[in-house]
Scaffold this motif. Structure first.
Motif, short mmCIF file in Angstrom:
data_model
loop_
_atom_site.label_atom_id
_atom_site.label_comp_id
_atom_site.label_asym_id
_atom_site.label_seq_id
_atom_site.Cartn_x
_atom_site.Cartn_y
_atom_site.Cartn_z
N THR A 52 0.84 -1.21 0.00
CA THR A 52 0.00 0.00 0.00
C THR A 52 0.87 1.26 0.00
OG1 THR A 52 -1.44 -1.28 1.43
CG2 THR A 52 -2.07 0.99 1.03
N ASP A 152 -4.70 -3.12 -7.37
CA ASP A 152 -4.13 -3.76 -6.19
C ASP A 152 -4.70 -5.17 -6.08
OD1 ASP A 152 -2.66 -4.01 -3.88
OD2 ASP A 152 -4.10 -2.96 -2.61
N GLU A 153 -3.88 -6.12 -5.67
CA GLU A 153 -4.33 -7.53 -5.58
C GLU A 153 -4.99 -7.95 -6.89
OE1 GLU A 153 -3.67 -9.15 -2.78
OE2 GLU A 153 -3.80 -7.77 -1.10
MG MG Z 1 -2.23 -4.87 -0.07
#
Ligand code: MG
Ligand code: ADP
Length: 562
Positions: A52, A152-153
């Motif tokens: 992050t 993200d992911e």
């Molecule tokens: Mg993460």
């Protein structure tokens, strides 16, 4: 590396310092400079390695203060709580940076609330693909000014079936932009996405081999599917973890295990994608306060959970994607502590031991099932310790009266204590879990018993489901199963007579296609053993010669009418 070696603004550095970060993580050290140059990149590293901040810090630095408040950055995450978590983290990073507004967009929250939020303007949008697409369709979200896109992911988003939404959303974004992708694994579909939508991305991979596994003791127990729950209970008693996670592959299993643990008095809670956000937040808060100490979850739900100081990670089921194994067990053995990862495997999954050892480059110890004596020894010892503590405490007069009355009725104090202790300890401690090995080989065939199950065509059952259910539940080989006849609502299957009761017991604890089944045994079929025949298509051809059986009872309840 120190954060201040990274060309980040003084405002960001101050915020990072407030958060207590001193050194960068590897992924942060490698990605932040690339992101600050405005280049596309793919970052791969394990959960919990600080991705992050790896994209969040440079992203905030790239926001140009503007009165228009049109989104300059979009971050897509697979789940609601991941979106919330990322947004919270970004707000902390941007604490001292003037004029950066972050808005979260995800399903499950009234769209009107989000529309109002968006009307007030946003520089950064964090959200899930489905709802973002919704807002684009409603023209409540416009991306003309977008400069940075973060996935993200990414692997999880594709696993969850967001591919179409993502591609749709991408078609609405300006061509001239920076695209950044983070993922714990890099399967082919991700690489396809990369090729289609990224410009010469830099590939940054943090090797997972040095992941903390060296500080994790990996343990396996082999058992049948149906006895896993009993085994889990025993292992919890034996290992007594203060904090643990139990990973399952389905939401239903998560619920089942959580209810089981609760019913046995453990502080357990389920976390999965079907739960309302408030509920999940409540559970997480309790877990962090140690009011709950066993978290039962699926992989997807676990991704949003920012805890990694487990004493034990249990794999109730091994993950379907074996790479997740490492991410799961990485939740223990952190910060110089040693952790334990315990996996329950069925006899058919034995081959996976080597796969896991190669994946983690570490030895996995297979342990024999706890014996009844061991479990009892531990439980009784705990009970005695607890009793001694209780005996030192004052007891209200009313309680004394109950005892006196029972004594008056002629019960001895010993009888009374025995009954109470048995009630407190419960029956589980007197249940021996049989090793599946004893069922595995049918050496000589002495004929079959008929096992009738209450599922059939109406439930979409095929012979293969039956074979795998019985083999999985009992540990016998599929070859030792005889003929299978599938009726409308019942199925009859021939099983080796010498194991019929054991198989019956296991199958009654199993499920087929999500149905819990009720199985009953019928009298022995007087038919010699025959090698099973396989159909040409590769599927089992069991129905073909069923009717030719010369002897053996044909009870009416096997017919299609039922
Ligand atoms: Mg993460
Ligand atoms: P990932 O996305 O890789 O799973 P996160 O970004 O969620 O990881 O970070 C995991 C945890 O580590 C968070 O609690 C975060 O605040 C913390 N963290 C991130 N970077 C650092 C750092 N450089 N130093 C200390 N803690 C950090």
């Amino acid at each position: 590396m120190n954060f201040n070696e990274l060309n980040l603004s003084p405002e960001l550095l101050r915020a990072v310092e407030d958060m207590g970060y001193t050194q960068t993580t590897s992924i942060q050290e490698k990605t932040i400079p690339v992101m600050l140059q405005g280049l596309d990149l793919i970052g791969q590293s394990q959960t919990g390695t600080g991705k992050t901040a790896a994209f969040g810090l440079p992203l905030i630095q790239s926001i140009v203060p503007s009165d228009k408040k049109r989104p300059q950055a979009l971050i897509m995450c697979p789940t609601r709580e991941l979106s919330i978590q990322v947004a919270e983290e970004l707000r902390k990073f941007a604490k001292y940076t003037e004029g950066v507004r972050t808005v979260t967009i995800y399903g499950g929250q009234p769209i009107s609330v989000q529309i109002r939020e968006l009307k007030s303007g946003a520089d950064i949008i964090v959200g899930t693909p489905g709802r973002i697409k919704d807002h684009i369709d409603r023209h409540t979200l416009k991306f003309e000014d977008l400069k940075v896109l973060v996935l993200d992911e990414a692997d999880e988003m594709l696993n969850m079936g967001f591919r179409e939404e993502i591609e749709d959303i991408l078609s609405y974004l300006p061509q001239e932009r920076q695209t950044v992708m983070f993922s714990a694994t890099m399967p082919q579909p991700i690489l396809n996405l990369t090729e289609a939508y990224m410009k010469d991305p830099e590939f940054i991979k943090i090797k997972s081999s040095e992941m903390t596994v060296s500080t994790i003791e990996q343990i396996l127990y082999e058992t049948n599917q149906g006895t896993k729950q009993d085994l889990l209970l025993q292992l919890l008693e034996i290992y007594r973890p203060e904090l643990s996670m139990v990973f399952c592959n389905t939401k239903k299993m998560v619920d089942d295990i959580a209810s089981l643990l609760l019913s046995k008095g453990y502080g357990a809670a389920a976390i999965h994608g079907d739960m309302k956000q408030e509920m999940r937040s409540i559970v997480m808060a309790k877990f962090k306060d140690r009011k709950i100490n066993i978290l039962v979850c699926t992989d997807v739900a676990a991704r949003g959970i920012d805890v990694d100081d487990m004493d034990i990670v249990f794999n109730f089921d091994l993950p379907q994607e074996i790479e997740y194994y490492v991410h799961r067990i990485g939740r223990t053995g952190r910060a110089g502590k040693t952790g334990i990862a315990i996996s329950l495997i069925t006899p058919r999954q034995k081959y996976l031991v080597n796969v896991l050892e190669r994946l983690t480059r570490a030895k996995i110890t297979k342990k024999p099932l706890p014996t009844l004596a061991e479990v009892q020894e531990i439980k009784f010892h705990q009970m005695k310790t607890e009793m001694r503590k209780l005996l030192a405490k004052e007891v209200p007069a009313e309680i004394k009266r109950i005892v006196e009355e029972l004594v008056d009725e002629g019960f001895s104090l010993e009888d009374i204590s025995r009954a109470l202790l048995f009630k407190t300890i419960g029956g589980d401690v007197f249940k021996e879990i049989k090793s599946p090995a004893s069922l595995q080989k049918v050496v000589t065939h002495k004929g079959y018993s008929n096992l009738t199950l209450d599922v059939g065509n109406a439930h979409g059952i095929a012979a293969a489901h039956i074979v795998s259910c019985i083999a999985e539940a009992s540990g016998i080989s599929g070859r030792d199963i005889g003929k299978i006849r599938i009726g409308e609502r019942t199925t009859t299957v021939e099983i080796p007579v010498q194991h019929d009761k054991a198989i019956l017991e296991e199958v009654n604890k199993a499920t087929i296609k999500g149905y819990t089944i009720k199985a009953v045994l019928s009298p022995v079929v007087d038919r010699p053993y025959e090698k099973r025949t396989y159909g040409g298509s590769g599927s089992y051809d069991r129905n073909r010669d069923f009717g030719n059986r010369s002897k053996g009872p044909r009870r009416s309840n096997y017919t299609e009418k039922n």
